[in-house]
Every structure is written in structure tokens, then in C-alpha cells.
Write a protein that holds these residues in place. Structure first.
Motif, PDB file in Angstrom:
ATOM      1  N   GLY A  79       0.865  -1.179   0.000  1.00  0.00           N
ATOM      2  CA  GLY A  79       0.000   0.000   0.000  1.00  0.00           C
ATOM      3  C   GLY A  79       0.898   1.224   0.000  1.00  0.00           C
TER       4      GLY A  79
ATOM      5  N   GLU B 274       1.866  10.967   8.857  1.00  0.00           N
ATOM      6  CA  GLU B 274       1.997   9.518   8.717  1.00  0.00           C
ATOM      7  C   GLU B 274       2.326   9.152   7.273  1.00  0.00           C
ATOM      8  OE1 GLU B 274       2.535   6.007   9.605  1.00  0.00           O
ATOM      9  OE2 GLU B 274       2.096   7.482  11.158  1.00  0.00           O
TER      10      GLU B 274
ATOM     11  N   LEU C 147       5.964   9.960   6.428  1.00  0.00           N
ATOM     12  CA  LEU C 147       6.896   9.031   7.071  1.00  0.00           C
ATOM     13  C   LEU C 147       6.830   7.659   6.404  1.00  0.00           C
ATOM     14  CD1 LEU C 147       6.258  10.096  10.778  1.00  0.00           C
ATOM     15  CD2 LEU C 147       8.386  10.406   9.503  1.00  0.00           C
ATOM     16  N   THR C 148       5.615   7.224   6.086  1.00  0.00           N
ATOM     17  CA  THR C 148       5.463   5.922   5.427  1.00  0.00           C
ATOM     18  C   THR C 148       6.110   5.937   4.048  1.00  0.00           C
ATOM     19  OG1 THR C 148       3.392   5.558   6.606  1.00  0.00           O
ATOM     20  CG2 THR C 148       3.794   4.170   4.692  1.00  0.00           C
TER      21      THR C 148
ATOM     22  N   GLN D 272       9.732   5.474   4.257  1.00  0.00           N
ATOM     23  CA  GLN D 272      10.077   4.072   4.503  1.00  0.00           C
ATOM     24  C   GLN D 272       9.917   3.252   3.224  1.00  0.00           C
ATOM     25  OE1 GLN D 272      11.140   2.178   7.136  1.00  0.00           O
ATOM     26  NE2 GLN D 272      11.559   4.042   8.286  1.00  0.00           N
TER      27      GLN D 272
END
Lengths: 377, 90
Positions: free
Chosen positions: B4, B62, B65-66, B69
Motif C-alpha cells: 500500500g 503519517e 513518514l510511510t 520508509q
């Protein structure tokens, strides 16, 4: 600490590892990560080496590409090789071996096999090619099944005549139950799947603590999420609690995605039973397109061979999927079976335990052991 | 395929069909937001995108940050973005 420094918050990762080590003490724990996405994160970041040696992470059956049995791949290839067919599939399914090669081989032999990003792209192919029949190879757990459901609704709305789906959607709860019933494995708890849970929510897992007395924590996909989840599992055990918790609350809601569940109920129904690679037949573990959408069901439109094919003898994907064997313990791992020439499905998808270990795990092992020493864990 | 990826809604392109233009890593494509039909989805919102569908709304911090990653995933991220780029839905 190379690996930990790659984390979103290295200081938090160090603190978590310290706390996990303290909670684990000298006891042994075996936690299963159900989802292939978690397996991928664990190997990519060498997490099993950052954790104290008493904690073992065992890989589960949650890779949808890995659990499709050979007979279904053969049916897909049969469909792809019928006249005037355009066969569409997610890229991951292209190289999954059936008994006569893969869809990639069918393509090389002249079949019109196309990779699509979304089932809605497959529907677009149908609209663009009115003289051909377009089949979409639908695979995936509850994460992906709602996207097929929306596509069916849209196809019906548009009155598309030349589109159908070969539905292989599976559900996550029955294989978890099958693993809990299996005597092979003594698990201490589960890292619950993240994206499946965005759809089904956290309630369907309640039987895991209630009936089987195992804690389950729904986990996110980043390395820090995995560490935090292991910490939550250990904390439950040390507190004498046993429940379903949600570490991935920033994405997963307790009730799931009601709209997605409604669309699934509108378009699909449970099959009485379905064969899983390595796990055998599991009752009510897969979805079939329902009568209202039967015009779009490739299984209704075509007389597929539907022959059950046993896995190759050399392949031990079944044991890997049940967490009984580690990838490197399989007889053909890395020799006869590699990502370039996979024998089993676990070597195909990036979420498959064998492919993830082949690509990352091996080189991490030595380096991560060094990190473990310098971190004093 | 189970990845996702966070994307930001740029515009609703077809409100009736729940289609929205979403930017993922600078690339804009149309995706379906029908699975979020019972929530309001507006330009500027961040969503988790899976096989051309918004699965869940996420907050901006969020999402960033995701995304950081996910970018570290290297080849798999590139493959997913390539696949997203190839998408051309109805």
C-alpha cells in the motif's frame, strides 16, 4: 548499527529492542507473522537478528501468490491459450509455475497475456478490445478482493459483455484456524496482517485468544511496527493477558472498512471449500462470484479443465507456508529453486518467504549478527 | 502486490463513479475511492493506495513518514510505482 539506523526512529528501535530483551528474559517464544508483507520487512531489515535469540519469527500463509495451487495456475494458462482471449494478471502471478510452465511461458508461446496494475485496468482493456474476451486473474486476500468487487459492479453498470474474472480470492481466518489446529507447530502468538485488517477489522480474530488462548496483535509494515508488535505480544504474555490488540491503529479500524465488506457481500459468496498450496483443502476459505454477477464469472463462462495437480515432490512450499520449515531448510532452496527459476510459489512473489530470504536474508545474517554483538543483545 | 503506497488526492474527477486523481511520488493517476464512499474524500487528503483503490485515509505526517520508509524498499517500490504509472483505469 547500520540496520537500526535505517529505521524511522533509530532511538525508539534501540529502546524497543532493549525492552523486548528484558521482557523475553531467557524464555523462548515463537510468533507467527501471518502476512507476507511482514516477512518481507523482517528479512529486508534483518529483524530476526536484532531480536534476542529466544524469539523466533515464523512465516505464515499470508502471501496470496504463494497459496494458489498448481491446478488453478494450469486453469489460468488454459484460459490464456483459448482463441480470442486477452488474459490479464497482476505482475506477481506471471511467473508462478503451473505443471506446464508459467503464464510468462504461455505469453512466449503466443498467448495474449498482459500485466495490469488494477482490475479496473483489465476492464479498460475489455472496453478497448470489443472483439476479444478479456479475463482478469483475480487473486488476493480481503485486501484485494474489494477491488475486484468494485470492478464487477462497474462492469455490470457499463453492460460490458466481453469481460470476466477467474476468481481466486481467499480469506485469512480459515488458514489461521487451520494452523492453530495443526499439531506441527507450537506458537506463542500472532502478528496479525495489516492491510487485510483495514478491510475485515480486528473483531474476526477474537477466536484466536478466546478459543486457542493465543494473543494476536495486528501489525504495520515498517520495521519499527514489527518490533512494537513483538513488544506488545510479550507484554500481554507477561501481564497474563491474552487478547486481540491493534498496533496499526493509524490505518486499521476495529470495525474494518464497512463499505468494502458491503461490496464483497454484494458480488461474492464463500466457496464450500478451496485448495491451498501446501495446506490442502480448507472449507469456506475462498470467494466465488455470486449468481447476480455470474455473467462475469470465467468459471461459469468457460469449461475449464479444473484438474487438481499435486505439487512437485522436491518442493516444500507447504511446510514453509505452515511455518514448519524455514526457507533455507528446503531441499531445493537456492539451488534448483531460485527467483529466476522458481519451482515453488514462495520463491516467486517478493512477499514469499523464500524470495525475501533469498534476496535479503542471506546477506543480512552475518552483518546483523555483528550488530547484535555491538548492541549487546 | 500487497503493497500500500500513500498518495495525495489532487482532485475528484468523477464524483458519481468515485474516481479521484491522486499523486504518488509526483506521478498523477486516476484511482477509485469507492471503498471510502462512506467517508468524505477531498483534495489534499492522503490515502493508502492498493491496486488502484484507496483503502484507507491516513494523516499527512503519517503519509510522509510511510513514504520515506517505502522509498527505502528500493526495487520493489520502483516496481510498484512503474505499475502505478502504467495504470489507465476506466
Amino acid at each position: 548499527m547500520k540496520f537500526v539506523d535505517e529505521f524511522r526512529d533509530p532511538a525508539a528501535a534501540r529502546a524497543l529492542v532493549k525492552s523486548i530483551t528484558r521482557l523475553a528474559a531467557d524464555d523462548e517464544f515463537k510468533f507467527m507473522e501471518v502476512c507476507g508483507g511482514h516477512t518481507h520487512t523482517i528479512y529486508r531489515h534483518g529483524l530476526e537478528h536484532i531480536l534476542p535469540p529466544g524469539i523466533e519469527l515464523v512465516h505464515g500463509p499470508g502471501c496470496p501468490v504463494c497459496v494458489i495451487p498448481m491446478g488453478r495456475v494450469d486453469d489460468a494458462m488454459w484460459l490464456a491459450e483459448q482463441p480470442d482471449i486477452i488474459f490479464t494478471t497482476f505482475g506477481d502471478m506471471m511467473r508462478v509455475p503451473g505443471s506446464k510452465g508459467s503464464l510468462l511461458d504461455a505469453k512466449a508461446r503466443g498467448a495474449d497475456v498482459r500485466f495490469v496494475y488494477s482490475p479496473l485496468d483489465a476492464l479498460k482493456v475489455a472496453l478497448d478490445n470489443p472483439t476479444k474476451h478479456v479475463v482478469f486473474f483475480a487473486v488476493g486476500f480481503e485486501t484485494t478482493a474489494p477491488s475486484s468487487a468494485v470492478t464487477l459492479v462497474r462492469a455490470k453498470q457499463l453492460g460490458v459483455q466481453n469481460f470476466s474474472m477467474f476468481c481466486n480470492h481467499v480469506t485469512i481466518i480459515p488458514p489461521i484456524r487451520a494452523i492453530l489446529e495443526s499439531p506441527d507447530l507450537r506458537l506463542s502468538g500472532f502478528l496479525g496482517p495489516g492491510h487485510v485488517s483495514t478491510v475485515i477489522g480486528t473483531r474476526p480474530y477474537r477466536f484466536v485468544p478466546q478459543v486457542y488462548r493465543k494473543p494476536l496483535v495486528v501489525a504495520g509494515f515498517e520495521p519499527l511496527d514489527i518490533l512494537a508488535t513483538v513488544h506488545m505480544l510479550l507484554q500481554q504474555i507477561r501481564d497474563g493477558r491474552c487478547e486481540v490488540e491493534n498496533q496499526y491503529g493509524r490505518v486499521v479500524r476495529e470495525e474494518g472498512n464497512l463499505q468494502a465488506l458491503k461490496l464483497l457481500a454484494e458480488t461474492m459468496e464463500l466457496r464450500p471449500h478451496f485448495e491451498w498450496r501446501g495446506l490442502g483443502f480448507i472449507s469456506q476459505s475462498a470467494l466465488k462470484i455470486n449468481d447476480a454477477y455470474a455473467d462475469f464469472d470465467a468459471e461459469e463462462r468457460f469449461s475449464m479443465p479444473g484438474i487438481r495437480v499435486a505439487d512437485p515432490k522436491a518442493c516444500q512450499c507447504g511446510e514453509v507456508l505452515k511455518g514448519v520449515l524455514k526457507p533455507w531448510e528446503c531441499k531445493v532452496f537456492g539451488t534448483a529453486c531460485t527467483p529466476e527459476t522458481p519451482i515453488g510459489t514462495c520463491m516467486v512473489s517478493p512477499e514469499g518467504a523464500c524470495a525475501a530470504y533469498y534476496n535479503f536474508g542471506r546477506m543480512h545474517r552475518e552483518a546483523a549478527n555483528m550488530i547484535g554483538e555491538t548492541a549487546g543483545v | 502486490m500487497c503493497l500500500g503506497i500513500p498518495g495525495q488526492v489532487v482532485a475528484m474527477t468523477d464524483v458519481e463513479q468515485y474516481l479521484a486523481k491522486v499523486a504518488v511520488n509526483g506521478v498523477q493517476r486516476v484511482i477509485s475511492v469507492r471503498l471510502l464512499a462512506d467517508q468524505s474524500v477531498e483534495p489534499g487528503d492522503w490515502v493508502l493506495v492498493h491496486v488502484g483503490f484507496a483503502m484507507s485515509k491516513i494523516d499527512e505526517r503519517e503519509a510522509q513518514l510511510t513514504l520515506d520508509q517505502v522509498r527505502k524498499m528500493g526495487a520493489d517500490y520502483v516496481n510498484e510505482i512503474d505499475a502505478f504509472n502504467s495504470s489507465e483505469i476506466v
